[in-house]
Design an enzyme around this catalytic site. Sequence first.
Site, PDB file in Angstrom:
ATOM      1  N   ARG A  90       0.776  -1.352   0.058  1.00 56.07           N
ATOM      2  CA  ARG A  90       0.039  -0.091   0.121  1.00 56.07           C
ATOM      3  C   ARG A  90       0.775   1.356   0.034  1.00 56.07           C
ATOM      4  O   ARG A  90       0.164   2.438   0.046  1.00 56.07           O
ATOM      5  CB  ARG A  90      -0.931   0.019   1.270  1.00 56.07           C
ATOM      6  N   ARG A 129     -21.489  -2.806   2.639  1.00 54.20           N
ATOM      7  CA  ARG A 129     -20.501  -3.868   2.646  1.00 54.20           C
ATOM      8  C   ARG A 129     -20.876  -4.627   4.128  1.00 54.20           C
ATOM      9  O   ARG A 129     -20.916  -3.853   5.283  1.00 54.20           O
ATOM     10  CB  ARG A 129     -19.070  -3.532   2.540  1.00 54.20           C
ATOM     11  N   ARG A 162     -18.277  -2.958   9.063  1.00 57.98           N
ATOM     12  CA  ARG A 162     -17.039  -2.704   9.769  1.00 57.98           C
ATOM     13  C   ARG A 162     -16.973  -1.254  10.163  1.00 57.98           C
ATOM     14  O   ARG A 162     -17.712  -0.220   9.489  1.00 57.98           O
ATOM     15  CB  ARG A 162     -15.597  -2.705   8.760  1.00 57.98           C
ATOM     16  N   ARG A 173     -10.021   7.542   4.178  1.00 60.25           N
ATOM     17  CA  ARG A 173      -9.200   6.341   3.696  1.00 60.25           C
ATOM     18  C   ARG A 173      -9.189   6.602   2.152  1.00 60.25           C
ATOM     19  O   ARG A 173      -8.078   6.102   1.551  1.00 60.25           O
ATOM     20  CB  ARG A 173      -9.985   4.864   3.789  1.00 60.25           C
TER      21      ARG A 173
HETATM   22  P1  ADP Z   1     -10.304  -2.203   2.210  1.00 60.91           P
HETATM   23  O1  ADP Z   1     -11.113  -3.486   2.089  1.00 60.91           O
HETATM   24  O2  ADP Z   1     -10.980  -0.971   2.199  1.00 60.91           O
HETATM   25  O3  ADP Z   1      -9.262  -1.980   0.913  1.00 60.91           O
HETATM   26  P2  ADP Z   1      -8.613  -3.331   4.055  1.00 60.91           P
HETATM   27  O4  ADP Z   1      -9.403  -4.500   4.969  1.00 60.91           O
HETATM   28  O5  ADP Z   1      -7.569  -3.732   3.002  1.00 60.91           O
HETATM   29  O6  ADP Z   1      -9.599  -2.155   3.325  1.00 60.91           O
HETATM   30  O7  ADP Z   1      -7.587  -2.543   5.155  1.00 60.91           O
HETATM   31  C1  ADP Z   1      -8.228  -1.885   6.065  1.00 60.91           C
HETATM   32  C2  ADP Z   1      -7.331  -1.239   6.909  1.00 60.91           C
HETATM   33  O8  ADP Z   1      -6.422  -1.952   7.467  1.00 60.91           O
HETATM   34  C3  ADP Z   1      -6.854  -0.038   6.123  1.00 60.91           C
HETATM   35  O9  ADP Z   1      -7.376   1.002   5.955  1.00 60.91           O
HETATM   36  C4  ADP Z   1      -5.364   0.200   6.977  1.00 60.91           C
HETATM   37  O10 ADP Z   1      -5.551   0.671   8.212  1.00 60.91           O
HETATM   38  C5  ADP Z   1      -5.043  -1.236   7.333  1.00 60.91           C
HETATM   39  N1  ADP Z   1      -4.262  -1.901   6.154  1.00 60.91           N
HETATM   40  C6  ADP Z   1      -4.476  -3.022   5.458  1.00 60.91           C
HETATM   41  N2  ADP Z   1      -3.451  -3.102   4.871  1.00 60.91           N
HETATM   42  C7  ADP Z   1      -2.367  -2.309   5.079  1.00 60.91           C
HETATM   43  C8  ADP Z   1      -1.286  -2.097   4.408  1.00 60.91           C
HETATM   44  N3  ADP Z   1      -0.657  -2.911   3.491  1.00 60.91           N
HETATM   45  N4  ADP Z   1      -0.349  -1.179   5.088  1.00 60.91           N
HETATM   46  C9  ADP Z   1      -0.967  -0.327   6.038  1.00 60.91           C
HETATM   47  N5  ADP Z   1      -2.191  -0.413   6.691  1.00 60.91           N
HETATM   48  C10 ADP Z   1      -2.987  -1.393   6.027  1.00 60.91           C
HETATM   49  P1  ADP Z   2     -12.163  -3.837  -1.472  1.00 64.15           P
HETATM   50  O1  ADP Z   2     -11.346  -5.284  -0.820  1.00 64.15           O
HETATM   51  O2  ADP Z   2     -11.412  -3.199  -2.593  1.00 64.15           O
HETATM   52  O3  ADP Z   2     -12.298  -2.873  -0.197  1.00 64.15           O
HETATM   53  P2  ADP Z   2     -14.483  -5.423  -1.501  1.00 64.15           P
HETATM   54  O4  ADP Z   2     -14.163  -6.663  -2.413  1.00 64.15           O
HETATM   55  O5  ADP Z   2     -14.811  -5.655  -0.105  1.00 64.15           O
HETATM   56  O6  ADP Z   2     -13.604  -4.294  -1.987  1.00 64.15           O
HETATM   57  O7  ADP Z   2     -16.018  -4.896  -2.036  1.00 64.15           O
HETATM   58  C1  ADP Z   2     -16.667  -3.808  -1.489  1.00 64.15           C
HETATM   59  C2  ADP Z   2     -18.116  -3.969  -1.390  1.00 64.15           C
HETATM   60  O8  ADP Z   2     -18.619  -3.727  -2.782  1.00 64.15           O
HETATM   61  C3  ADP Z   2     -18.628  -5.312  -0.941  1.00 64.15           C
HETATM   62  O9  ADP Z   2     -19.672  -5.329  -0.294  1.00 64.15           O
HETATM   63  C4  ADP Z   2     -18.729  -6.236  -2.112  1.00 64.15           C
HETATM   64  O10 ADP Z   2     -19.673  -7.213  -2.158  1.00 64.15           O
HETATM   65  C5  ADP Z   2     -19.172  -5.105  -3.176  1.00 64.15           C
HETATM   66  N1  ADP Z   2     -18.706  -5.305  -4.515  1.00 64.15           N
HETATM   67  C6  ADP Z   2     -17.411  -5.723  -4.839  1.00 64.15           C
HETATM   68  N2  ADP Z   2     -17.329  -5.862  -6.289  1.00 64.15           N
HETATM   69  C7  ADP Z   2     -18.636  -5.110  -6.786  1.00 64.15           C
HETATM   70  C8  ADP Z   2     -18.870  -4.850  -8.194  1.00 64.15           C
HETATM   71  N3  ADP Z   2     -18.334  -5.220  -9.115  1.00 64.15           N
HETATM   72  N4  ADP Z   2     -20.270  -4.375  -8.177  1.00 64.15           N
HETATM   73  C9  ADP Z   2     -20.921  -3.960  -7.061  1.00 64.15           C
HETATM   74  N5  ADP Z   2     -20.578  -4.291  -5.921  1.00 64.15           N
HETATM   75  C10 ADP Z   2     -19.355  -4.831  -5.728  1.00 64.15           C
END
Ligand code: ADP
Ligand code: ADP
Length: 221
Positions: A90, A129, A162, A173
């Site tokens: 990241r 989500r 979450r 974010r």
């Molecule tokens: P999202 O699904 O919205 O992309 P993640 O579940 O990957 O979010 O991450 C949630 C939170 O965990 C991030 O907002 C950050 O605070 C932390 N995090 C996850 N991966 C990393 C990383 N590679 N470096 C730093 N912080 C991280």
């Molecule tokens: P990220 O890991 O990048 O944060 P997620 O895979 O958790 O994203 O997806 C975020 C939310 O959007 C979840 O509730 C998921 O079910 C939904 N979602 C993911 N891909 C799509 C899509 N192509 N169209 C609509 N909703 C989606």
Amino acid sequence: MLTYIVLLGPPGVGKGTQSKFIANELNLPHISTGDIFRANIKQGNELGKLADSFISKGQLVPDDVTIAMLRERFTQPDCKNGAILDGFPRTPAQADALELLLNSLGGRVNLVLFITAPAESLIERLAGRWTCRAQGHVFHERFNPPKVKGICDIDGSELYQRDDDKAETVLNRIEIYKNQTAPLIQYYTERKLLTEVNGIESIEAVSAEIKSVLKKVLPSG
Ligand code: ADP
Ligand code: ADP
């Protein structure tokens, strides 16, 4: 052969959803640093407490902590053929650390899938989500609803929203993504590893596009 695929993109774009699909297609583990942090927060250990103090504000956990955690994860036996990396790296410092780590394992990043969608879609996706407590499976109240409200289709555990998916944290974010993570677009473009995927379509349509990219890029994919 070792295969490492990185999923890059803003929060809510579908990295977790598509990582699960790719992991299944290629029979590789899905490693989400966010999921590992949340598992540690649930356990209430020191790493969890530290991570929570950043995650709850929508900030990134410091690089040294995150890199050490990933290094440890790679020592587990299920990573012997590679991994699908969701949410790591990241920052450019994490990308440098990943390169060194994979070198030492005899591998390299084979492909970076950069998924894109406009900010209003990200906000809509994160607001709806629902995440599973046991294993981090994700659903969406409208776009991917579970069969039974509040219950994970896959493992039957409880679904929850979450804290960091609340509107005020989401905007933070997205800003942090732009400032700290978006430089990786150039980083991996320069290394000729980046393929952009349009994430605005349905989950199935995005998976189909990714499948065709994997076919082209990976020799046996
Ligand atoms: P999202 O699904 O919205 O992309 P993640 O579940 O990957 O979010 O991450 C949630 C939170 O965990 C991030 O907002 C950050 O605070 C932390 N995090 C996850 N991966 C990393 C990383 N590679 N470096 C730093 N912080 C991280
Ligand atoms: P990220 O890991 O990048 O944060 P997620 O895979 O958790 O994203 O997806 C975020 C939310 O959007 C979840 O509730 C998921 O079910 C939904 N979602 C993911 N891909 C799509 C899509 N192509 N169209 C609509 N909703 C989606």
